[in-house]
Design a protein around this motif. Structure first.
Motif, mmCIF file in Angstrom:
data_model
loop_
_atom_site.group_PDB
_atom_site.id
_atom_site.type_symbol
_atom_site.label_atom_id
_atom_site.label_comp_id
_atom_site.label_asym_id
_atom_site.label_seq_id
_atom_site.Cartn_x
_atom_site.Cartn_y
_atom_site.Cartn_z
ATOM 1 N N UNK A 174 -21.665 -20.715 -44.389
ATOM 2 C CA UNK A 174 -21.934 -21.773 -43.419
ATOM 3 C C UNK A 174 -20.857 -21.779 -42.332
ATOM 4 N N UNK A 175 -19.620 -21.482 -42.717
ATOM 5 C CA UNK A 175 -18.539 -21.437 -41.724
ATOM 6 C C UNK A 175 -18.744 -20.275 -40.757
ATOM 7 N N UNK A 176 -19.207 -19.137 -41.268
ATOM 8 C CA UNK A 176 -19.499 -18.009 -40.390
ATOM 9 C C UNK A 176 -20.535 -18.392 -39.340
ATOM 10 N N UNK A 177 -21.601 -19.044 -39.792
ATOM 11 C CA UNK A 177 -22.644 -19.472 -38.857
ATOM 12 C C UNK A 177 -22.098 -20.495 -37.860
ATOM 13 N N UNK A 186 -19.955 -28.587 -41.359
ATOM 14 C CA UNK A 186 -20.725 -29.725 -41.857
ATOM 15 C C UNK A 186 -22.073 -29.832 -41.137
ATOM 16 N N UNK A 187 -22.060 -29.637 -39.822
ATOM 17 C CA UNK A 187 -23.306 -29.717 -39.055
ATOM 18 C C UNK A 187 -24.255 -28.596 -39.442
ATOM 19 N N UNK A 188 -23.711 -27.384 -39.621
ATOM 20 C CA UNK A 188 -24.547 -26.249 -40.000
ATOM 21 C C UNK A 188 -25.148 -26.452 -41.384
ATOM 22 N N UNK A 189 -24.359 -26.971 -42.318
ATOM 23 C CA UNK A 189 -24.872 -27.228 -43.665
ATOM 24 C C UNK A 189 -26.042 -28.209 -43.617
#
Length: 225
Positions: A174-177, A186-189
């Motif tokens: 998720x951090x990579x994205x 947090x937003x991507x998750x």
């Protein structure tokens, strides 16, 4: 065989370029270079990926771009006397061909096609940066995430949607994205959860299975409501 624009070069030109440098290897999280390092080496990514970032207010990392196989890092090395001015961090196990200024100059002088390939690749990357900046201004995070997922699919051979699904081979966190999209983990998750609820994808441990190509293309065009 070299990746990206360099793959179109004759094999003797590719061999000449490869023999003009040396291969460097980094594991995830290692830095290829620092902002204060003198820009004396050009990096051609062979495998893996790296992100370029700077430190903003309160030492917050601001991702400028993310590069993969065939991309160039440290193009400021083409102008003598400068510094890189940013960090380059390996996002996974990464290999790059390191080309010093003198060796690169000799290679392009003896093989003009190399200079053409370098120019072509830098033009592509400049266009990519412009598109990224435009996306940050004009697109919602959900649209940028959908575009990033479709981009990953295309990079892995996006025509192979067996049964309407495509499992990304590349492990991506998720951090990579978040780095790619220009957002927070947090937003991507949260958005990945929304995409899953809408049937656009399924999630595993650092693995993503895309389940609705048409839906992702629609999400890239229209903000999620």
């Amino acid at each position: 065989m070299l990746p990206g624009a360099f793959s179109a070069l004759p094999m003797d030109a590719q061999s000449h370029l490869s023999s003009s440098g040396r291969v460097g290897r980094w594991t995830r999280g290692e830095l290829l270079f620092h902002p204060e390092d003198r820009a004396e080496t050009l990096f051609l990514i062979l495998h893996g990926s790296a992100r370029l970032y700077r430190l903003g207010a309160n030492a917050r990392e601001v991702t400028l771009d993310v590069h993969g196989p065939g991309d160039l890092l440290g193009v400021s090395a083409l102008v003598p006397g400068g510094h890189y001015g940013m960090y380059a961090e390996a996002m996974d196990d990464t290999e790059a061909l390191l080309l010093g200024q003198d060796a690169l100059g000799r290679a392009t002088h003896s093989t003009p096609a190399l200079g053409v390939a370098l120019t072509e690749q830098m033009t592509r990357q400049t266009r990519s940066v412009q598109e990224r900046l435009s996306g940050l201004v004009f697109l919602e995070v959900s649209q940028r995430l959908a575009l990033a997922l479709l981009g990953l699919a295309e990079r892995e051979g996006g025509d192979d949607w067996s049964g309407g699904t495509l499992a990304l081979r590349e492990r991506v966190s998720h951090q990579d994205l978040a780095h790619v999209v220009g957002s927070t983990r947090e937003t991507i998750t949260k958005l990945l959860g929304d995409f899953r609820t809408r049937g656009l994808l399924d999630l595993g441990y650092r693995r993503i299975i895309l389940t609705d190509r048409t839906g992702l293309e629609r999400a890239a065009r229209e903000p999620m409501r």
